[in-house]
Design an enzyme around this catalytic site. Structure first.
Site, PDB file in Angstrom:
ATOM      1  N   HIS A  90      99.889  73.799 -19.965  1.00  0.00           N
ATOM      2  CA  HIS A  90      99.727  75.077 -18.359  1.00  0.00           C
ATOM      3  C   HIS A  90      98.881  74.277 -17.394  1.00  0.00           C
ATOM      4  O   HIS A  90      97.905  73.097 -17.924  1.00  0.00           O
ATOM      5  CB  HIS A  90      99.247  76.395 -18.074  1.00  0.00           C
ATOM      6  N   HIS A  93      94.792  73.678 -19.142  1.00  0.00           N
ATOM      7  CA  HIS A  93      94.819  72.083 -19.512  1.00  0.00           C
ATOM      8  C   HIS A  93      94.643  70.590 -18.533  1.00  0.00           C
ATOM      9  O   HIS A  93      94.178  69.333 -18.606  1.00  0.00           O
ATOM     10  CB  HIS A  93      96.033  71.624 -20.614  1.00  0.00           C
ATOM     11  N   GLN A 204      85.970  76.376 -20.961  1.00  0.00           N
ATOM     12  CA  GLN A 204      85.190  77.115 -21.183  1.00  0.00           C
ATOM     13  C   GLN A 204      85.439  77.907 -21.706  1.00  0.00           C
ATOM     14  O   GLN A 204      85.060  79.149 -22.077  1.00  0.00           O
ATOM     15  CB  GLN A 204      84.919  77.925 -19.617  1.00  0.00           C
ATOM     16  N   LYS A 205      87.389  78.662 -21.710  1.00  0.00           N
ATOM     17  CA  LYS A 205      87.703  79.364 -22.031  1.00  0.00           C
ATOM     18  C   LYS A 205      87.726  80.022 -23.401  1.00  0.00           C
ATOM     19  O   LYS A 205      87.274  81.213 -23.906  1.00  0.00           O
ATOM     20  CB  LYS A 205      89.700  79.099 -21.157  1.00  0.00           C
TER      21      LYS A 205
END
Ligand code: AMP
Length: 333
Positions: A90, A93, A204-205
Protein backbone atom coordinates in the site's frame (compact mmCIF):
# COMPACT_ATOMS: atom_id res chain seq x y z
CA UNK A 1 -8.16 -0.49 0.70
CA UNK A 2 -8.60 -1.11 -2.96
CA UNK A 3 -6.10 -3.13 -4.87
CA UNK A 4 -5.37 -2.41 -8.47
CA UNK A 5 -5.21 -5.67 -10.33
CA UNK A 6 -5.46 -4.04 -13.69
CA UNK A 7 -1.86 -4.54 -14.64
CA UNK A 8 -0.21 -5.01 -17.95
CA UNK A 9 3.09 -6.35 -16.73
CA UNK A 10 3.93 -9.78 -18.06
CA UNK A 11 6.11 -12.09 -16.07
CA UNK A 12 8.24 -14.39 -18.19
CA UNK A 13 9.31 -17.57 -16.53
CA UNK A 14 12.74 -19.09 -16.83
CA UNK A 15 13.81 -16.28 -19.11
CA UNK A 16 17.10 -15.90 -17.31
CA UNK A 17 19.42 -18.79 -16.63
CA UNK A 18 18.65 -20.30 -13.27
CA UNK A 19 21.35 -19.96 -10.65
CA UNK A 20 23.68 -22.92 -10.40
CA UNK A 21 22.31 -25.44 -7.89
CA UNK A 22 25.37 -25.20 -5.68
CA UNK A 23 24.61 -21.50 -5.05
CA UNK A 24 21.13 -22.15 -3.73
CA UNK A 25 20.48 -22.83 -0.15
CA UNK A 26 17.96 -25.52 -0.97
CA UNK A 27 18.31 -27.72 -3.97
CA UNK A 28 14.98 -27.90 -5.60
CA UNK A 29 14.72 -26.97 -9.22
CA UNK A 30 12.35 -24.31 -10.48
CA UNK A 31 9.12 -25.94 -11.54
CA UNK A 32 9.42 -28.85 -9.13
CA UNK A 33 6.82 -29.21 -6.43
CA UNK A 34 7.48 -26.97 -3.46
CA UNK A 35 6.98 -28.51 -0.07
CA UNK A 36 6.63 -25.06 1.25
CA UNK A 37 4.96 -23.52 4.27
CA UNK A 38 3.60 -20.93 1.90
CA UNK A 39 0.24 -22.08 0.55
CA UNK A 40 0.75 -20.05 -2.61
CA UNK A 41 4.36 -20.93 -3.22
CA UNK A 42 3.47 -23.78 -5.55
CA UNK A 43 1.90 -21.26 -7.91
CA UNK A 44 4.88 -18.94 -7.94
CA UNK A 45 6.85 -18.53 -11.10
CA UNK A 46 10.31 -20.01 -10.74
CA UNK A 47 13.49 -17.98 -10.78
CA UNK A 48 14.23 -15.60 -13.60
CA UNK A 49 10.78 -14.02 -13.57
CA UNK A 50 11.23 -10.72 -15.33
CA UNK A 51 8.97 -7.77 -15.88
CA UNK A 52 9.17 -7.10 -19.57
CA UNK A 53 7.15 -3.99 -20.22
CA UNK A 54 9.29 -1.50 -18.41
CA UNK A 55 12.67 -3.05 -17.59
CA UNK A 56 12.11 -2.46 -13.88
CA UNK A 57 11.83 -4.01 -11.41
CA UNK A 58 14.22 -6.89 -11.71
CA UNK A 59 12.39 -9.77 -10.01
CA UNK A 60 14.48 -12.35 -8.19
CA UNK A 61 13.44 -15.43 -6.24
CA UNK A 62 16.76 -16.90 -5.14
CA UNK A 63 19.02 -15.38 -2.47
CA UNK A 64 22.14 -15.88 -4.58
CA UNK A 65 20.63 -13.85 -7.44
CA UNK A 66 20.03 -10.96 -5.08
CA UNK A 67 23.53 -11.10 -3.66
CA UNK A 68 24.94 -11.10 -7.20
CA UNK A 69 22.73 -8.09 -7.99
CA UNK A 70 23.94 -6.34 -4.82
CA UNK A 71 27.58 -6.96 -5.62
CA UNK A 72 27.04 -5.54 -9.08
CA UNK A 73 25.49 -2.38 -7.62
CA UNK A 74 28.36 -1.94 -5.18
CA UNK A 75 30.94 -2.59 -7.90
CA UNK A 76 29.30 0.21 -9.90
CA UNK A 77 29.71 2.50 -6.89
CA UNK A 78 25.99 2.54 -6.07
CA UNK A 79 24.55 2.60 -2.58
CA UNK A 80 21.75 0.13 -1.96
CA UNK A 81 18.53 1.04 -0.17
CA UNK A 82 16.42 -1.81 1.17
CA UNK A 83 12.73 -1.99 2.09
CA UNK A 84 11.69 -5.32 3.63
CA UNK A 85 7.95 -6.05 3.46
CA UNK A 86 5.43 -8.86 3.65
CA UNK A 87 3.73 -7.66 0.48
CA UNK A 88 0.12 -6.68 -0.17
CA UNK A 89 1.69 -3.30 -0.73
CA UNK A 90 0.00 0.00 0.00
CA UNK A 91 1.04 3.65 -0.11
CA UNK A 92 2.73 3.29 3.31
CA UNK A 93 5.17 0.76 1.90
CA UNK A 94 5.74 2.96 -1.14
CA UNK A 95 6.60 5.92 1.08
CA UNK A 96 9.47 3.81 2.44
CA UNK A 97 10.62 3.23 -1.12
CA UNK A 98 10.54 6.98 -1.76
CA UNK A 99 12.67 7.53 1.33
CA UNK A 100 15.12 4.84 0.21
CA UNK A 101 15.33 6.43 -3.24
CA UNK A 102 16.21 9.78 -1.66
CA UNK A 103 19.09 8.28 0.26
CA UNK A 104 20.50 5.68 -2.13
CA UNK A 105 21.06 4.85 -5.80
CA UNK A 106 19.45 1.41 -6.15
CA UNK A 107 16.42 0.20 -4.19
CA UNK A 108 15.58 -3.41 -3.43
CA UNK A 109 12.20 -4.27 -1.94
CA UNK A 110 11.59 -7.74 -0.54
CA UNK A 111 8.21 -9.42 -0.34
CA UNK A 112 8.22 -12.33 2.06
CA UNK A 113 5.47 -13.45 4.40
CA UNK A 114 7.85 -14.81 6.98
CA UNK A 115 6.39 -17.91 8.64
CA UNK A 116 8.70 -17.73 11.66
CA UNK A 117 7.25 -14.46 12.93
CA UNK A 118 3.67 -15.78 13.06
CA UNK A 119 2.42 -17.62 16.13
CA UNK A 120 0.48 -20.87 15.71
CA UNK A 121 -2.87 -19.10 16.21
CA UNK A 122 -2.00 -16.14 13.95
CA UNK A 123 -2.93 -15.31 10.40
CA UNK A 124 0.01 -16.71 8.39
CA UNK A 125 -2.15 -18.81 6.08
CA UNK A 126 -4.68 -16.11 5.46
CA UNK A 127 -2.31 -13.13 5.44
CA UNK A 128 -3.32 -11.19 2.30
CA UNK A 129 -1.16 -11.77 -0.76
CA UNK A 130 -1.33 -10.21 -4.22
CA UNK A 131 1.90 -10.62 -6.11
CA UNK A 132 0.68 -9.16 -9.41
CA UNK A 133 -0.56 -5.95 -7.81
CA UNK A 134 2.63 -5.70 -5.71
CA UNK A 135 4.84 -5.97 -8.78
CA UNK A 136 2.81 -3.34 -10.59
CA UNK A 137 3.21 -0.97 -7.64
CA UNK A 138 6.96 -1.65 -7.49
CA UNK A 139 7.14 -0.91 -11.18
CA UNK A 140 5.16 2.32 -10.85
CA UNK A 141 7.25 3.64 -7.98
CA UNK A 142 10.56 2.74 -9.64
CA UNK A 143 11.86 -0.03 -7.43
CA UNK A 144 15.00 -1.41 -9.08
CA UNK A 145 14.88 -4.93 -7.70
CA UNK A 146 12.26 -7.09 -6.01
CA UNK A 147 13.22 -10.12 -3.96
CA UNK A 148 10.38 -12.64 -3.74
CA UNK A 149 11.69 -15.77 -2.08
CA UNK A 150 9.62 -18.76 -1.04
CA UNK A 151 10.01 -19.99 2.56
CA UNK A 152 12.08 -22.96 1.49
CA UNK A 153 14.55 -20.61 -0.20
CA UNK A 154 14.91 -18.71 3.05
CA UNK A 155 15.04 -21.55 5.57
CA UNK A 156 16.88 -24.83 5.33
CA UNK A 157 14.68 -27.62 6.76
CA UNK A 158 17.14 -28.08 9.63
CA UNK A 159 17.90 -24.37 10.20
CA UNK A 160 19.11 -24.03 13.78
CA UNK A 161 20.45 -20.50 14.21
CA UNK A 162 18.29 -17.56 15.24
CA UNK A 163 18.82 -13.95 16.28
CA UNK A 164 17.26 -13.22 19.63
CA UNK A 165 17.21 -9.72 21.12
CA UNK A 166 16.87 -9.93 24.87
CA UNK A 167 15.72 -6.58 26.25
CA UNK A 168 13.15 -4.91 24.04
CA UNK A 169 11.23 -7.87 22.65
CA UNK A 170 9.24 -8.99 25.66
CA UNK A 171 6.88 -6.06 26.28
CA UNK A 172 4.26 -4.38 24.10
CA UNK A 173 3.57 -6.57 21.03
CA UNK A 174 6.02 -9.20 22.28
CA UNK A 175 3.81 -9.94 25.28
CA UNK A 176 0.95 -11.14 23.12
CA UNK A 177 3.19 -12.53 20.39
CA UNK A 178 5.97 -14.58 22.02
CA UNK A 179 8.72 -15.40 19.53
CA UNK A 180 7.48 -12.82 17.02
CA UNK A 181 10.53 -10.58 17.26
CA UNK A 182 12.90 -13.56 17.20
CA UNK A 183 11.35 -14.37 13.82
CA UNK A 184 11.63 -10.74 12.72
CA UNK A 185 15.27 -10.34 13.81
CA UNK A 186 16.28 -13.62 12.23
CA UNK A 187 14.66 -12.89 8.89
CA UNK A 188 15.90 -9.28 8.79
CA UNK A 189 19.46 -10.43 9.61
CA UNK A 190 19.23 -12.97 6.79
CA UNK A 191 17.81 -10.39 4.40
CA UNK A 192 20.58 -7.93 5.30
CA UNK A 193 23.17 -10.61 4.52
CA UNK A 194 21.49 -11.38 1.20
CA UNK A 195 20.73 -7.82 0.04
CA UNK A 196 23.79 -6.14 1.59
CA UNK A 197 22.06 -2.77 1.90
CA UNK A 198 23.76 0.45 2.90
CA UNK A 199 20.45 1.86 4.17
CA UNK A 200 17.31 -0.01 5.26
CA UNK A 201 14.03 1.82 5.71
CA UNK A 202 11.39 0.72 8.22
CA UNK A 203 8.05 2.31 9.13
CA UNK A 204 7.32 4.02 12.43
CA UNK A 205 4.00 2.16 12.23
CA UNK A 206 5.87 -0.81 13.77
CA UNK A 207 7.77 1.24 16.34
CA UNK A 208 8.91 -1.65 18.52
CA UNK A 209 10.19 -3.46 15.45
CA UNK A 210 12.39 -0.52 14.43
CA UNK A 211 13.73 -0.16 17.98
CA UNK A 212 14.65 -3.86 18.06
CA UNK A 213 16.22 -3.84 14.59
CA UNK A 214 18.28 -0.80 15.58
CA UNK A 215 19.47 -2.68 18.64
CA UNK A 216 20.32 -5.75 16.56
CA UNK A 217 22.27 -3.64 14.06
CA UNK A 218 24.16 -1.93 16.86
CA UNK A 219 24.92 -5.05 18.85
CA UNK A 220 25.86 -7.25 15.88
CA UNK A 221 27.67 -4.50 13.92
CA UNK A 222 25.62 -4.76 10.76
CA UNK A 223 27.02 -2.10 8.40
CA UNK A 224 23.53 -0.75 7.65
CA UNK A 225 21.97 2.62 8.46
CA UNK A 226 18.46 2.18 9.79
CA UNK A 227 16.01 4.88 8.79
CA UNK A 228 12.57 5.19 10.35
CA UNK A 229 9.94 6.74 8.05
CA UNK A 230 6.71 8.27 9.38
CA UNK A 231 3.43 6.34 9.40
CA UNK A 232 1.31 7.00 6.33
CA UNK A 233 -2.39 7.37 7.12
CA UNK A 234 -5.69 7.30 5.29
CA UNK A 235 -7.24 10.78 5.02
CA UNK A 236 -9.34 10.11 8.14
CA UNK A 237 -6.30 9.18 10.20
CA UNK A 238 -6.32 5.37 10.12
CA UNK A 239 -2.76 4.07 9.82
CA UNK A 240 -2.41 2.18 6.54
CA UNK A 241 -1.90 -1.52 7.05
CA UNK A 242 -2.18 -4.66 4.95
CA UNK A 243 -4.42 -6.01 7.72
CA UNK A 244 -7.02 -3.24 7.23
CA UNK A 245 -8.43 -5.42 4.48
CA UNK A 246 -9.83 -7.71 7.18
CA UNK A 247 -12.10 -4.94 8.52
CA UNK A 248 -15.80 -4.83 7.72
CA UNK A 249 -17.26 -1.39 6.88
CA UNK A 250 -18.49 -1.02 10.45
CA UNK A 251 -15.13 -2.12 11.91
CA UNK A 252 -13.33 0.27 9.56
CA UNK A 253 -15.20 3.14 11.26
CA UNK A 254 -14.41 1.86 14.73
CA UNK A 255 -10.74 1.36 13.82
CA UNK A 256 -10.40 5.15 13.86
CA UNK A 257 -10.36 4.87 17.66
CA UNK A 258 -6.63 4.14 17.69
CA UNK A 259 -5.53 7.29 15.88
CA UNK A 260 -8.18 9.33 17.72
CA UNK A 261 -6.88 8.14 21.08
CA UNK A 262 -3.32 9.07 20.15
CA UNK A 263 -4.39 12.46 18.78
CA UNK A 264 -6.41 13.17 21.92
CA UNK A 265 -3.16 13.50 23.89
CA UNK A 266 -2.42 16.81 22.18
CA UNK A 267 1.09 18.13 22.54
CA UNK A 268 3.19 17.34 25.57
CA UNK A 269 4.92 20.38 27.00
CA UNK A 270 7.49 20.59 29.75
CA UNK A 271 4.87 19.97 32.48
CA UNK A 272 5.68 16.23 32.77
CA UNK A 273 2.07 15.01 32.90
CA UNK A 274 1.44 11.68 34.60
CA UNK A 275 1.57 8.81 32.13
CA UNK A 276 -1.26 7.04 33.91
CA UNK A 277 -3.72 9.86 33.29
CA UNK A 278 -2.74 9.96 29.59
CA UNK A 279 -3.19 6.20 29.33
CA UNK A 280 -6.59 6.55 30.98
CA UNK A 281 -7.54 9.20 28.45
CA UNK A 282 -6.60 6.91 25.56
CA UNK A 283 -8.46 4.05 27.23
CA UNK A 284 -11.67 6.09 27.33
CA UNK A 285 -11.39 6.91 23.60
CA UNK A 286 -10.89 3.22 22.74
CA UNK A 287 -13.99 2.40 24.79
CA UNK A 288 -15.98 5.02 22.90
CA UNK A 289 -15.07 3.28 19.63
CA UNK A 290 -15.88 -0.12 21.13
CA UNK A 291 -12.33 -1.39 20.70
CA UNK A 292 -10.78 -3.99 22.98
CA UNK A 293 -7.47 -2.87 24.44
CA UNK A 294 -4.51 -5.17 24.10
CA UNK A 295 -2.08 -2.61 25.48
CA UNK A 296 -1.82 1.13 25.94
CA UNK A 297 1.68 2.32 26.83
CA UNK A 298 3.84 5.38 27.04
CA UNK A 299 7.51 4.47 26.85
CA UNK A 300 11.02 5.77 26.48
CA UNK A 301 11.85 5.98 22.76
CA UNK A 302 15.03 3.86 22.99
CA UNK A 303 14.60 1.48 25.90
CA UNK A 304 10.82 1.01 25.45
CA UNK A 305 10.56 1.13 29.26
CA UNK A 306 7.26 2.59 30.50
CA UNK A 307 7.60 6.13 31.87
CA UNK A 308 5.69 7.52 34.82
CA UNK A 309 5.93 11.17 33.79
CA UNK A 310 5.73 12.02 30.12
CA UNK A 311 8.36 14.07 28.28
CA UNK A 312 8.49 15.23 24.68
CA UNK A 313 10.07 12.41 22.66
CA UNK A 314 8.37 9.62 24.61
CA UNK A 315 6.24 7.29 22.51
CA UNK A 316 2.58 6.43 23.05
CA UNK A 317 1.62 3.03 21.63
CA UNK A 318 -1.68 1.24 21.30
CA UNK A 319 -2.66 -2.26 20.25
CA UNK A 320 -6.37 -3.03 20.13
CA UNK A 321 -8.72 -5.59 18.72
CA UNK A 322 -11.36 -4.39 16.30
CA UNK A 323 -13.50 -7.47 16.00
CA UNK A 324 -10.97 -10.25 15.37
CA UNK A 325 -8.40 -7.93 13.82
CA UNK A 326 -5.54 -6.71 15.97
CA UNK A 327 -4.46 -3.20 15.01
CA UNK A 328 -1.50 -1.14 16.21
CA UNK A 329 -0.62 2.52 16.08
CA UNK A 330 1.72 4.91 17.87
CA UNK A 331 2.74 8.51 18.14
CA UNK A 332 5.97 10.19 19.17
CA UNK A 333 4.90 12.78 21.72
P1 AMP B 1 4.76 -5.17 6.56
O1 AMP B 1 4.58 -5.51 5.13
O2 AMP B 1 3.50 -4.92 7.30
O3 AMP B 1 5.72 -6.10 7.26
O4 AMP B 1 5.51 -3.76 6.57
C1 AMP B 1 6.72 -3.57 5.88
C2 AMP B 1 7.27 -2.23 6.28
O5 AMP B 1 6.33 -1.22 5.95
C3 AMP B 1 7.53 -2.11 7.79
O6 AMP B 1 8.74 -1.39 7.98
C4 AMP B 1 6.34 -1.34 8.26
O7 AMP B 1 6.59 -0.60 9.44
C5 AMP B 1 6.10 -0.41 7.08
N1 AMP B 1 4.74 0.12 7.09
C6 AMP B 1 3.59 -0.58 7.24
N2 AMP B 1 2.53 0.26 7.24
C7 AMP B 1 3.05 1.50 7.10
C8 AMP B 1 2.45 2.81 7.05
N3 AMP B 1 1.15 2.99 7.15
N4 AMP B 1 3.27 3.88 6.89
C9 AMP B 1 4.62 3.70 6.79
N5 AMP B 1 5.24 2.50 6.84
C10 AMP B 1 4.46 1.42 6.99
Amino acid sequence: MTKNNDMKIVIKHNHQPEPPPEKRIILHRPGEAHHSLDPQAKDMPATGGEVVDGRVPHVMRFPCEVTDWAREQHRAGKRIGFVPTMGYLHAGHLSLVEEAKKQTDAVCLSIFVNPTQFGPAEDFEKYPRDEASDLKMCHDVGVGAVFLPSPDQMYAPDASVVVDEHKLQYGLCGLRRPGHFRGVCTVVAKLFNIVQPDVAVFGQKDYQQVAIIRRMVRDLNFPVDIVMAPTLREPDGLAMSSRNVYLSAEERERALGLSSALRSLGSVGAGHPAAESMREQMRSVLARYDLTEDYIAIVDADTLEPVTHVEPGNVALIAAYCGKTRLIDNRIL
